[in-house]
Design a protein around this motif. Structure first.
Motif, PDB file in Angstrom:
ATOM      1  N   TYR A  80      20.686 -79.384  38.354  1.00 42.76           N
ATOM      2  CA  TYR A  80      20.980 -80.090  39.605  1.00 42.76           C
ATOM      3  C   TYR A  80      20.776 -79.155  40.803  1.00 42.76           C
ATOM      4  CZ  TYR A  80      23.741 -82.605  43.111  1.00 42.76           C
ATOM      5  OH  TYR A  80      24.167 -83.240  44.247  1.00 42.76           O
ATOM      6  N   VAL A  81      21.348 -77.958  40.716  1.00 41.74           N
ATOM      7  CA  VAL A  81      21.246 -76.989  41.807  1.00 41.74           C
ATOM      8  C   VAL A  81      19.800 -76.534  41.996  1.00 41.74           C
ATOM      9  CG1 VAL A  81      21.916 -74.658  42.556  1.00 41.74           C
ATOM     10  CG2 VAL A  81      23.645 -76.226  41.636  1.00 41.74           C
ATOM     11  N   MET A  82      19.104 -76.289  40.893  1.00 43.00           N
ATOM     12  CA  MET A  82      17.717 -75.830  40.991  1.00 43.00           C
ATOM     13  C   MET A  82      16.812 -76.900  41.602  1.00 43.00           C
ATOM     14  SD  MET A  82      17.784 -72.728  40.284  1.00 43.00           S
ATOM     15  CE  MET A  82      16.031 -72.410  40.304  1.00 43.00           C
ATOM     16  N   ALA A  83      17.079 -78.158  41.322  1.00 37.82           N
ATOM     17  CA  ALA A  83      16.287 -79.232  41.929  1.00 37.82           C
ATOM     18  C   ALA A  83      16.471 -79.231  43.448  1.00 37.82           C
ATOM     19  CB  ALA A  83      16.683 -80.585  41.338  1.00 37.82           C
ATOM     20  N   LEU A  84      17.709 -79.073  43.905  1.00 33.84           N
ATOM     21  CA  LEU A  84      17.966 -78.990  45.345  1.00 33.84           C
ATOM     22  C   LEU A  84      17.326 -77.738  45.943  1.00 33.84           C
ATOM     23  CD1 LEU A  84      21.678 -80.082  45.806  1.00 33.84           C
ATOM     24  CD2 LEU A  84      19.693 -81.067  46.920  1.00 33.84           C
ATOM     25  N   LYS A  85      17.466 -76.626  45.246  1.00 29.82           N
ATOM     26  CA  LYS A  85      16.882 -75.369  45.726  1.00 29.82           C
ATOM     27  C   LYS A  85      15.367 -75.508  45.850  1.00 29.82           C
ATOM     28  CE  LYS A  85      16.470 -70.455  44.629  1.00 29.82           C
ATOM     29  NZ  LYS A  85      15.029 -70.423  44.765  1.00 29.82           N
ATOM     30  N   ASN A  86      14.740 -76.110  44.865  1.00 30.47           N
ATOM     31  CA  ASN A  86      13.288 -76.277  44.890  1.00 30.47           C
ATOM     32  C   ASN A  86      12.835 -77.230  45.996  1.00 30.47           C
ATOM     33  OD1 ASN A  86      12.875 -74.456  42.822  1.00 30.47           O
ATOM     34  ND2 ASN A  86      12.907 -76.027  41.241  1.00 30.47           N
ATOM     35  N   ASP A  87      13.677 -78.195  46.331  1.00 34.42           N
ATOM     36  CA  ASP A  87      13.342 -79.114  47.420  1.00 34.42           C
ATOM     37  C   ASP A  87      13.427 -78.447  48.793  1.00 34.42           C
ATOM     38  OD1 ASP A  87      12.842 -81.232  45.744  1.00 34.42           O
ATOM     39  OD2 ASP A  87      14.770 -82.234  46.109  1.00 34.42           O
ATOM     40  N   PHE A  88      14.410 -77.565  48.982  1.00 33.23           N
ATOM     41  CA  PHE A  88      14.685 -77.052  50.321  1.00 33.23           C
ATOM     42  C   PHE A  88      14.521 -75.543  50.488  1.00 33.23           C
ATOM     43  CE2 PHE A  88      17.136 -81.004  50.023  1.00 33.23           C
ATOM     44  CZ  PHE A  88      16.637 -81.663  51.132  1.00 33.23           C
ATOM     45  N   LEU A  89      14.656 -74.789  49.426  1.00 35.07           N
ATOM     46  CA  LEU A  89      14.633 -73.323  49.537  1.00 35.07           C
ATOM     47  C   LEU A  89      13.701 -72.719  48.496  1.00 35.07           C
ATOM     48  CD1 LEU A  89      18.491 -72.793  49.924  1.00 35.07           C
ATOM     49  CD2 LEU A  89      16.800 -72.764  51.759  1.00 35.07           C
ATOM     50  N   ARG A  90      12.571 -73.335  48.319  1.00 33.72           N
ATOM     51  CA  ARG A  90      11.619 -72.945  47.270  1.00 33.72           C
ATOM     52  C   ARG A  90      11.281 -71.458  47.301  1.00 33.72           C
ATOM     53  NH1 ARG A  90       8.445 -76.231  44.332  1.00 33.72           N
ATOM     54  NH2 ARG A  90       8.723 -77.932  45.791  1.00 33.72           N
ATOM     55  N   SER A  91      11.076 -70.888  48.479  1.00 35.88           N
ATOM     56  CA  SER A  91      10.641 -69.501  48.563  1.00 35.88           C
ATOM     57  C   SER A  91      11.802 -68.501  48.596  1.00 35.88           C
ATOM     58  CB  SER A  91       9.763 -69.299  49.804  1.00 35.88           C
ATOM     59  OG  SER A  91      10.523 -69.558  50.967  1.00 35.88           O
ATOM     60  N   SER A  92      13.036 -68.973  48.502  1.00 42.06           N
ATOM     61  CA  SER A  92      14.176 -68.055  48.521  1.00 42.06           C
ATOM     62  C   SER A  92      14.315 -67.346  47.175  1.00 42.06           C
ATOM     63  CB  SER A  92      15.459 -68.811  48.855  1.00 42.06           C
ATOM     64  OG  SER A  92      15.758 -69.725  47.828  1.00 42.06           O
ATOM     65  N   GLU A  93      15.177 -66.355  47.164  1.00 44.35           N
ATOM     66  CA  GLU A  93      15.381 -65.563  45.958  1.00 44.35           C
ATOM     67  C   GLU A  93      15.870 -66.442  44.806  1.00 44.35           C
ATOM     68  OE1 GLU A  93      17.595 -61.941  46.764  1.00 44.35           O
ATOM     69  OE2 GLU A  93      17.141 -62.232  48.876  1.00 44.35           O
ATOM     70  N   PRO A  94      15.472 -66.102  43.582  1.00 41.25           N
ATOM     71  CA  PRO A  94      15.868 -66.932  42.426  1.00 41.25           C
ATOM     72  C   PRO A  94      17.359 -66.801  42.102  1.00 41.25           C
ATOM     73  CG  PRO A  94      14.649 -65.002  41.704  1.00 41.25           C
ATOM     74  CD  PRO A  94      14.608 -64.996  43.204  1.00 41.25           C
ATOM     75  N   HIS A 122      24.077 -70.367  51.651  1.00 39.60           N
ATOM     76  CA  HIS A 122      24.438 -68.946  51.710  1.00 39.60           C
ATOM     77  C   HIS A 122      23.319 -68.031  51.202  1.00 39.60           C
ATOM     78  CE1 HIS A 122      28.379 -68.981  53.392  1.00 39.60           C
ATOM     79  NE2 HIS A 122      28.857 -69.797  52.481  1.00 39.60           N
ATOM     80  N   ILE A 123      22.348 -68.565  50.510  1.00 38.91           N
ATOM     81  CA  ILE A 123      21.213 -67.733  50.087  1.00 38.91           C
ATOM     82  C   ILE A 123      20.469 -67.230  51.326  1.00 38.91           C
ATOM     83  CG2 ILE A 123      18.966 -67.737  48.935  1.00 38.91           C
ATOM     84  CD1 ILE A 123      20.142 -69.732  46.917  1.00 38.91           C
ATOM     85  N   LYS A 124      20.325 -68.099  52.322  1.00 36.29           N
ATOM     86  CA  LYS A 124      19.596 -67.728  53.545  1.00 36.29           C
ATOM     87  C   LYS A 124      20.519 -67.269  54.668  1.00 36.29           C
ATOM     88  CE  LYS A 124      15.180 -69.793  53.302  1.00 36.29           C
ATOM     89  NZ  LYS A 124      14.222 -68.794  53.586  1.00 36.29           N
ATOM     90  N   GLU A 125      21.674 -67.884  54.786  1.00 37.56           N
ATOM     91  CA  GLU A 125      22.604 -67.590  55.880  1.00 37.56           C
ATOM     92  C   GLU A 125      23.932 -67.128  55.298  1.00 37.56           C
ATOM     93  OE1 GLU A 125      21.638 -67.663  58.983  1.00 37.56           O
ATOM     94  OE2 GLU A 125      19.722 -68.679  58.640  1.00 37.56           O
ATOM     95  N   LYS A 126      24.300 -65.879  55.567  1.00 37.30           N
ATOM     96  CA  LYS A 126      25.506 -65.308  54.948  1.00 37.30           C
ATOM     97  C   LYS A 126      26.802 -65.860  55.548  1.00 37.30           C
ATOM     98  CE  LYS A 126      22.806 -62.894  52.441  1.00 37.30           C
ATOM     99  NZ  LYS A 126      22.067 -63.795  51.595  1.00 37.30           N
ATOM    100  N   GLY A 127      26.853 -65.983  56.870  1.00 39.33           N
ATOM    101  CA  GLY A 127      28.084 -66.414  57.521  1.00 39.33           C
ATOM    102  C   GLY A 127      28.133 -67.909  57.746  1.00 39.33           C
ATOM    103  N   HIS A 128      29.283 -68.371  58.227  1.00 33.63           N
ATOM    104  CA  HIS A 128      29.460 -69.783  58.565  1.00 33.63           C
ATOM    105  C   HIS A 128      29.213 -69.955  60.062  1.00 33.63           C
ATOM    106  CE1 HIS A 128      31.945 -69.613  54.790  1.00 33.63           C
ATOM    107  NE2 HIS A 128      31.143 -70.624  54.555  1.00 33.63           N
ATOM    108  N   ASP A 129      27.973 -69.764  60.473  1.00 32.37           N
ATOM    109  CA  ASP A 129      27.623 -69.862  61.879  1.00 32.37           C
ATOM    110  C   ASP A 129      26.763 -71.102  62.125  1.00 32.37           C
ATOM    111  OD1 ASP A 129      25.220 -69.103  60.727  1.00 32.37           O
ATOM    112  OD2 ASP A 129      25.154 -67.134  61.688  1.00 32.37           O
ATOM    113  N   LYS A 130      26.247 -71.218  63.336  1.00 34.29           N
ATOM    114  CA  LYS A 130      25.457 -72.397  63.705  1.00 34.29           C
ATOM    115  C   LYS A 130      24.236 -72.568  62.800  1.00 34.29           C
ATOM    116  CE  LYS A 130      23.326 -74.631  67.681  1.00 34.29           C
ATOM    117  NZ  LYS A 130      23.044 -74.553  69.107  1.00 34.29           N
TER     118      LYS A 130
END
Length: 173
Positions: A52-66, A127-135
Motif C-alpha cells: 500500500y505504502v509503496m504504491a503511494l510512494k511510486n505515484d508521488f515520490l518515485r525518485s525519492s530514496e527507497p 517526511h522522506i522529502k520534508e523533515k519538519g512540519h512546515d509549510k
C-alpha cells in the motif's frame, strides 16, 4: 468544557472543539464518525501495508530514496506518543554510506477507515522529502491527498472518542 478530553484537538478553533464536545456529551461522536466513514480498510498485514505504502510512494515520490521496511508497530502509540514514524539509519559499509529508511504505523491503523490509513501514510511519506512540519511539508501532504487536513482532523476526533468512550468497530472492507 473538559479540556483534557480534547487534547488531540488543542490547536483547533474553539468553535470546532465545542461541536466535538457537544457530540461527546450526548454520546453521539462515535455514531457521527461511523456515518461519515462507514467501513474499515482491508490492509491487515505488514506485507499488505508495505504494498500500500509503496504504491503511494511510486505515484508521488518515485525518485525519492527507497524504503527498506514498512510495518505496523504495536509500541508506537504507547511509548513514542506517535501514530507513525519515519526513520533513517545510516551505516558505513566499506567506503560507502548506506541509508535504510523505515516507516512504522501504529497498529491502531489496522482497523480504521481507509481515509485515516491514507492520511498517516501520506504524512510519513512526506517526511522522506520534508523533515519538519512546515509549510512545504503540508503542501506535499495535500498534493498526495487533497483531503489531508480533513482526514487529520477527523482522525483526531476519533482519538478523542477513543479516549472518552473506547474503540469504534468499523465493518471490514
Amino acid at each position: 468544557m473538559n479540556a483534557p478530553a480534547l487534547k488531540y484537538l488543542a490547536a483547533y478553533p474553539e468553535s470546532l472543539k465545542q461541536q466535538v464536545q457537544q457530540l461527546l456529551d450526548k454520546g453521539r461522536l462515535g455514531e457521527v464518525l461511523l456515518a461519515k466513514y462507514p467501513q474499515a480498510h482491508g490492509v491487515r498485514t505488514d506485507k499488505a501495508l508495505y504494498d500500500y505504502v509503496m504504491a503511494l510512494k511510486n505515484d508521488f515520490l518515485r525518485s525519492s530514496e527507497p524504503l527498506s521496511k514498512v510495518a505496523f508497530d504495536s509500541k508506537l502509540h504507547v511509548i513514542a506518543h506517535a501514530l507513525g514514524t519515519h526513520t533513517a539509519v545510516s551505516r558505513v559499509q566499506g567506503n560507502k554510506l548506506k541509508a535504510k529508511r523505515e516507516i512504522r504505523v501504529a497498529t491502531l491503523f489496522k482497523e480504521v477507515p481507509p481515509e485515516f490509513l491514507r492520511m498517516i501514510t501520506v504524512h510519513e511519506l512526506a517526511h522522506i522529502k520534508e523533515k519538519g512540519h512546515d509549510k512545504a511539508f503540508y503542501q506535499l501532504c495535500t498534493h498526495m491527498e487533497p483531503n489531508y487536513h480533513q482526514y487529520e482532523f477527523d482522525l483526531r476526533v476519533y482519538l478523542t472518542h477513543m479516549e472518552a468512550a473506547g474503540k469504534l468497530a468499523w465493518p471490514a472492507a
